[in-house]
Design a protein around this motif. Structure first.
Motif, PDB file in Angstrom:
ATOM      1  N   ILE A 110     101.666 -62.458 -60.890  1.00  0.00           N
ATOM      2  CA  ILE A 110     101.271 -61.693 -62.065  1.00  0.00           C
ATOM      3  C   ILE A 110      99.712 -62.300 -62.285  1.00  0.00           C
ATOM      4  O   ILE A 110      98.470 -61.682 -62.047  1.00  0.00           O
ATOM      5  N   GLY A 111      99.584 -63.633 -61.908  1.00  0.00           N
ATOM      6  CA  GLY A 111      98.171 -64.338 -61.679  1.00  0.00           C
ATOM      7  C   GLY A 111      97.351 -63.953 -60.637  1.00  0.00           C
ATOM      8  O   GLY A 111      96.145 -63.522 -60.713  1.00  0.00           O
ATOM      9  N   ILE A 112      98.303 -63.495 -59.428  1.00  0.00           N
ATOM     10  CA  ILE A 112      97.324 -63.194 -58.252  1.00  0.00           C
ATOM     11  C   ILE A 112      96.786 -61.782 -58.415  1.00  0.00           C
ATOM     12  O   ILE A 112      95.870 -61.484 -58.075  1.00  0.00           O
ATOM     13  N   ILE A 113      97.674 -60.910 -59.152  1.00  0.00           N
ATOM     14  CA  ILE A 113      97.053 -59.641 -59.585  1.00  0.00           C
ATOM     15  C   ILE A 113      95.992 -59.478 -60.513  1.00  0.00           C
ATOM     16  O   ILE A 113      94.885 -58.702 -60.000  1.00  0.00           O
ATOM     17  N   LEU A 114      96.128 -60.659 -61.541  1.00  0.00           N
ATOM     18  CA  LEU A 114      94.745 -60.656 -62.378  1.00  0.00           C
ATOM     19  C   LEU A 114      93.781 -61.285 -61.617  1.00  0.00           C
ATOM     20  O   LEU A 114      92.478 -60.399 -61.881  1.00  0.00           O
ATOM     21  N   ILE A 115      93.785 -61.908 -60.694  1.00  0.00           N
ATOM     22  CA  ILE A 115      92.426 -62.357 -59.976  1.00  0.00           C
ATOM     23  C   ILE A 115      92.156 -61.240 -58.962  1.00  0.00           C
ATOM     24  O   ILE A 115      90.817 -61.078 -59.015  1.00  0.00           O
ATOM     25  N   GLY A 116      92.940 -60.369 -58.297  1.00  0.00           N
ATOM     26  CA  GLY A 116      92.614 -59.295 -57.488  1.00  0.00           C
ATOM     27  C   GLY A 116      91.734 -58.317 -58.443  1.00  0.00           C
ATOM     28  O   GLY A 116      90.809 -57.731 -57.929  1.00  0.00           O
ATOM     29  N   VAL A 117      92.252 -58.079 -59.490  1.00  0.00           N
ATOM     30  CA  VAL A 117      91.643 -57.123 -60.362  1.00  0.00           C
ATOM     31  C   VAL A 117      90.345 -57.646 -61.098  1.00  0.00           C
ATOM     32  O   VAL A 117      89.053 -56.931 -60.907  1.00  0.00           O
ATOM     33  N   ALA A 118      90.173 -58.867 -61.158  1.00  0.00           N
ATOM     34  CA  ALA A 118      88.912 -59.466 -61.434  1.00  0.00           C
ATOM     35  C   ALA A 118      87.814 -59.266 -60.400  1.00  0.00           C
ATOM     36  O   ALA A 118      86.769 -58.865 -60.749  1.00  0.00           O
ATOM     37  N   VAL A 119      88.295 -59.718 -59.184  1.00  0.00           N
ATOM     38  CA  VAL A 119      87.418 -59.662 -58.118  1.00  0.00           C
ATOM     39  C   VAL A 119      87.060 -58.033 -57.797  1.00  0.00           C
ATOM     40  O   VAL A 119      85.692 -57.847 -57.701  1.00  0.00           O
ATOM     41  N   LEU A 120      87.768 -57.352 -57.780  1.00  0.00           N
ATOM     42  CA  LEU A 120      87.426 -55.861 -57.879  1.00  0.00           C
ATOM     43  C   LEU A 120      86.326 -55.265 -58.854  1.00  0.00           C
ATOM     44  O   LEU A 120      85.565 -54.645 -58.592  1.00  0.00           O
ATOM     45  N   ALA A 121      86.687 -55.788 -60.091  1.00  0.00           N
ATOM     46  CA  ALA A 121      86.005 -55.218 -61.206  1.00  0.00           C
ATOM     47  C   ALA A 121      84.508 -55.855 -61.064  1.00  0.00           C
ATOM     48  O   ALA A 121      83.668 -55.066 -61.748  1.00  0.00           O
ATOM     49  N   ARG A 122      84.569 -56.975 -60.636  1.00  0.00           N
ATOM     50  CA  ARG A 122      82.948 -57.420 -60.433  1.00  0.00           C
ATOM     51  C   ARG A 122      82.343 -56.712 -59.354  1.00  0.00           C
ATOM     52  O   ARG A 122      80.992 -56.925 -59.338  1.00  0.00           O
ATOM     53  N   GLY A 123      83.013 -56.136 -58.098  1.00  0.00           N
ATOM     54  CA  GLY A 123      82.263 -55.740 -57.124  1.00  0.00           C
ATOM     55  C   GLY A 123      82.049 -54.460 -57.243  1.00  0.00           C
ATOM     56  O   GLY A 123      81.235 -53.682 -56.780  1.00  0.00           O
TER      57      GLY A 123
END
Length: 123
Positions: A110-123
């Protein structure tokens, strides 16, 4: 991503997650069963007439409409990975509602998913 676009995407994700939880509640109400030629129609009817199943399917329809509106505003390469937030919502909701286990391994995922979504949302 504008606030309106983000809202459309998040509402679509949440509706989809809620639909999944309703489907789970519906099949839980039916209980375990074997799929055989003799019981496929009675079991299918029992499943199809469960209110949580009907509600879940209805929410899927609404989520698709909201998702289409979101896709009009957001690149699919950004929007589609946001669907993974549904995994996060459902993991915690299933733990709370159905007593499913949230192991350390699942929490790391779940933590990995949240990090991935945060990276995508900022890009």
């Amino acid at each position: 991503m504008t606030p309106v676009s983000f809202t459309c995407i998040i509402i679509g994700v949440l509706l989809n997650a809620c639909a999944q939880l309703l489907l789970k509640a519906g099949v839980n109400a039916v209980g375990q069963f074997d799929i055989t030629a003799a019981n496929i129609l009675p079991v299918g009817f029992k499943i199809a007439t469960q209110l949580p199943i009907i509600g879940g399917l209805a929410l899927y329809v609404v989520s698709v409409v909201v998702w289409i509106v979101g896709l009009l505003r957001v690149d699919v390469s950004i929007a589609y990975p946001m669907l993974s937030l549904g995994y996060v919502v459902n993991a915690f909701a299933a733990w709370y509602l159905f007593g499913e286990v949230l192991s350390a391994q699942r929490l790391v995922g779940i933590g990995i998913i949240l990090i991935g979504v945060a990276v995508l949302a900022r890009g």
